[in-house]
Scaffold this active site. Structure first.
Site, PDB file in Angstrom:
ATOM      1  CD  GLU A 103      -2.856  -1.057  -0.016  1.00 60.42           C
ATOM      2  OE1 GLU A 103      -3.038  -0.743  -1.202  1.00 60.42           O
ATOM      3  OE2 GLU A 103      -3.058  -2.204   0.410  1.00 60.42           O
ATOM      4  N   GLY A 128     -15.610   5.031  -4.312  1.00 65.01           N
ATOM      5  CA  GLY A 128     -15.067   5.601  -3.078  1.00 65.01           C
ATOM      6  C   GLY A 128     -14.801   4.582  -1.995  1.00 65.01           C
ATOM      7  CB  ALA A 129     -15.607   1.108  -1.558  1.00 65.46           C
ATOM      8  CB  SER A 137     -15.341   2.780  -8.784  1.00 64.46           C
ATOM      9  OG  SER A 137     -15.191   4.084  -8.276  1.00 64.46           O
ATOM     10  CB  SER A 138     -11.356   6.299 -10.202  1.00 63.40           C
ATOM     11  OG  SER A 138     -10.273   5.734  -9.511  1.00 63.40           O
ATOM     12  CG  ASP A 188      -5.802   1.862  -8.397  1.00 58.52           C
ATOM     13  OD1 ASP A 188      -5.120   1.088  -7.705  1.00 58.52           O
ATOM     14  OD2 ASP A 188      -6.340   2.890  -7.962  1.00 58.52           O
TER      15      ASP A 188
HETATM   16  P1  ADP Z   1     -12.387   4.627  -5.921  1.00 62.99           P
HETATM   17  O1  ADP Z   1     -11.535   4.600  -7.139  1.00 62.99           O
HETATM   18  O2  ADP Z   1     -11.701   4.077  -4.709  1.00 62.99           O
HETATM   19  O3  ADP Z   1     -13.730   4.013  -6.098  1.00 62.99           O
HETATM   20  P2  ADP Z   1     -12.228   7.443  -6.433  1.00 62.99           P
HETATM   21  O4  ADP Z   1     -12.563   8.649  -5.607  1.00 62.99           O
HETATM   22  O5  ADP Z   1     -10.858   7.332  -6.970  1.00 62.99           O
HETATM   23  O6  ADP Z   1     -12.648   6.177  -5.561  1.00 62.99           O
HETATM   24  O7  ADP Z   1     -13.208   7.348  -7.677  1.00 62.99           O
HETATM   25  C1  ADP Z   1     -14.603   7.459  -7.488  1.00 62.99           C
HETATM   26  C2  ADP Z   1     -15.150   8.426  -8.535  1.00 62.99           C
HETATM   27  O8  ADP Z   1     -15.155   7.795  -9.838  1.00 62.99           O
HETATM   28  C3  ADP Z   1     -16.579   8.831  -8.300  1.00 62.99           C
HETATM   29  O9  ADP Z   1     -16.680   9.910  -7.390  1.00 62.99           O
HETATM   30  C4  ADP Z   1     -17.020   9.233  -9.701  1.00 62.99           C
HETATM   31  O10 ADP Z   1     -16.550  10.539 -10.007  1.00 62.99           O
HETATM   32  C5  ADP Z   1     -16.270   8.234 -10.573  1.00 62.99           C
HETATM   33  N1  ADP Z   1     -17.133   7.055 -10.830  1.00 62.99           N
HETATM   34  C6  ADP Z   1     -16.938   5.781 -10.411  1.00 62.99           C
HETATM   35  N2  ADP Z   1     -17.934   4.960 -10.840  1.00 62.99           N
HETATM   36  C7  ADP Z   1     -18.792   5.739 -11.537  1.00 62.99           C
HETATM   37  C8  ADP Z   1     -20.026   5.509 -12.232  1.00 62.99           C
HETATM   38  N3  ADP Z   1     -20.577   4.284 -12.265  1.00 62.99           N
HETATM   39  N4  ADP Z   1     -20.627   6.561 -12.841  1.00 62.99           N
HETATM   40  C9  ADP Z   1     -20.066   7.777 -12.802  1.00 62.99           C
HETATM   41  N5  ADP Z   1     -18.918   8.068 -12.167  1.00 62.99           N
HETATM   42  C10 ADP Z   1     -18.281   7.081 -11.542  1.00 62.99           C
HETATM   43 MG    MG Z   2      -9.747   5.644  -7.455  1.00 61.45          MG
END
Ligand code: ADP
Ligand code: MG
Length: 383
Positions: free
Chosen positions: A38, A126-127, A131-132, A176
């Site tokens: 990490e 955001g977990a 997801s980004s 990632d």
């Molecule tokens: P993580 O990558 O840990 O989930 P991040 O803060 O890096 O958290 O990314 C999350 C962001 O990615 C969200 O706030 C949004 O802007 C974007 N995002 C993720 N999934 C989606 C989705 N399904 N639709 C639109 N935006 C998304």
């Molecule tokens: Mg991210």
């Protein structure tokens, strides 16, 4: 039909309903969990992520004009922008990830066609499950395949990263995106973040009686950008004090004799954590569950005490999972919330899940979300 195919079909239907024509295709890229390493990626170190079996999906179709549009089934807002206007600062909010990926692929310079993009995801945002990167990698692969660009997956991962660093303004490392692009079923990816070379490391498969359990504390890390940036700056300052290019190039002895205070704590985590990636790989290759458990415990302590990125909820989840029979458990991701990852006997999954839920209830916390996952493959076209 599995969950992903069903979601792809729904996304294609929504695309048609909103835009009046079918998408040219649907692409998916997975979220990821990091097993070890990490905050080592931006220190040129080693990491050991695997791709999740949940993904972000994008439905895409080229347009006749130069407009770039995006919508998400999961959140409001969106964007519509002429290709020539695409530059950092021109898009904000979640569309910056989507259009940033096109910008990073050189959309304005290479005069690529306009695109309509509709997004949905199985990866909770955001977990700490990235997801980004799932989003930016799905877009880069879709855009590259649709327009006949043929960059290799590492080049696409680098473009996806630039979408986050230059367009969104999040100073992320490359882990990632590499996991989302290069993930392999039932394997983790031992990735050298300096050379970007990687090798697959087998993880216990379905026949071993072992399971990988993610617990999402549902504490979102998105408020923690300042703390993340500060850790990064401290790492750079510590490397400068030590006279090395990156903390990857120093030793524990140098850290403990040359640095003091915060720089020493921060650098000690990075140096020992890089070493723990190697130890984890060795333990996995020898089916050494005791060694794996010890290495995970040392990592958790280092993140709690030295790097200070854990939080009471993550510590509680880890302790409860270990008490419930997990061989190894630690927080995963950037910290300040997000998820834990544990390796445990199949038979212990229900009791461990119940135990974590009960422990959170006793402490008056929002119920966590626990789910079993299997290491999956990287980004791909779904239909
Ligand atoms: P993580 O990558 O840990 O989930 P991040 O803060 O890096 O958290 O990314 C999350 C962001 O990615 C969200 O706030 C949004 O802007 C974007 N995002 C993720 N999934 C989606 C989705 N399904 N639709 C639109 N935006 C998304
Ligand atoms: Mg991210």
């Amino acid at each position: 039909m599995n969950d992903r195919d069903a979601l792809a079909a729904r996304l294609a239907t929504e695309f048609r309903a909103r835009l009046g024509r079918p998408p040219a295709g649907v692409w998916a890229a997975p979220g990821r969990v990091n097993l070890m390493g990490e905050h080592t990626d931006y220190n040129d170190g080693l990491v050991l992520p695997f791709a999740l079996d949940s993904a972000t999906l994008v439905a895409v179709a080229p347009r006749d004009d130069d407009l770039l549009t995006c919508l998400s089934l999961d959140r409001p807002g969106g964007a519509a922008l002429h290709t020539d206007d695409l530059r950092p600062g021109a898009v904000t909010g979640w569309p910056a990830y989507v259009l940033g990926a096109l910008w990073a692929l050189g959309w304005p310079q290479t005069r690529q066609p306009g695109l309509d993009i509709v997004v949905t995801s199985q990866v909770p945002p955001g977990a700490g499950l990235s997801s980004s990167a799932a989003l930016t990698c799905a877009v880069t692969l879709a855009a590259a395949e649709l327009t006949g660009l043929e960059p290799d997956r590492t080049t696409l991962a680098a473009a996806a990263r630039r979408a986050e660093t230059d367009m969104v303004g999040a100073p992320v490392g490359i882990m990632d995106q590499m996991a989302a692009m290069h993930g392999q079923t039932d394997h983790a990816l031992l990735l050298d973040c300096r050379s970007l070379t990687f090798e697959p490391v087998p993880l216990p498969g379905q026949d071993t009686g072992l399971a990988l359990l993610v617990v999402d504390t549902r504490i979102s890390h998105t408020h923690a950008h300042g703390a993340y940036a500060r850790r990064r700056t401290t790492c750079e300052d510590a490397a400068r004090t030590l006279g090395v290019q990156a903390l990857r190039d120093t030793t524990l002895t140098a850290v403990e004799t040359t640095l003091v205070g915060e720089q020493q704590r921060i650098a000690r985590h990075v140096v020992t954590e890089i070493d723990r990636v190697r130890t984890t790989v060795t333990a996995l290759r020898h089916n050494d569950l005791t060694g794996l458990g010890e290495t995970f415990a040392a990592s958790q302590a280092s993140m709690r005490d030295d790097f200070q990125i854990s939080c009471p909820e993550l510590d509680l989840a880890v302790d409860t999972l270990l008490d419930a029979g997990a061989h190894a458990a630690r927080m995963t991701g950037g910290g300040f919330g997000g998820c834990t990852i544990a390796l445990l006997p199949d038979a212990a999954v229900p009791t461990a899940t119940t135990a974590v839920t009960a422990a959170f209830k006793t402490h008056g916390l929002t119920p966590p979300r626990a789910f079993e996952t299997r290491p999956s493959h990287g980004a791909t076209r779904v239909c």
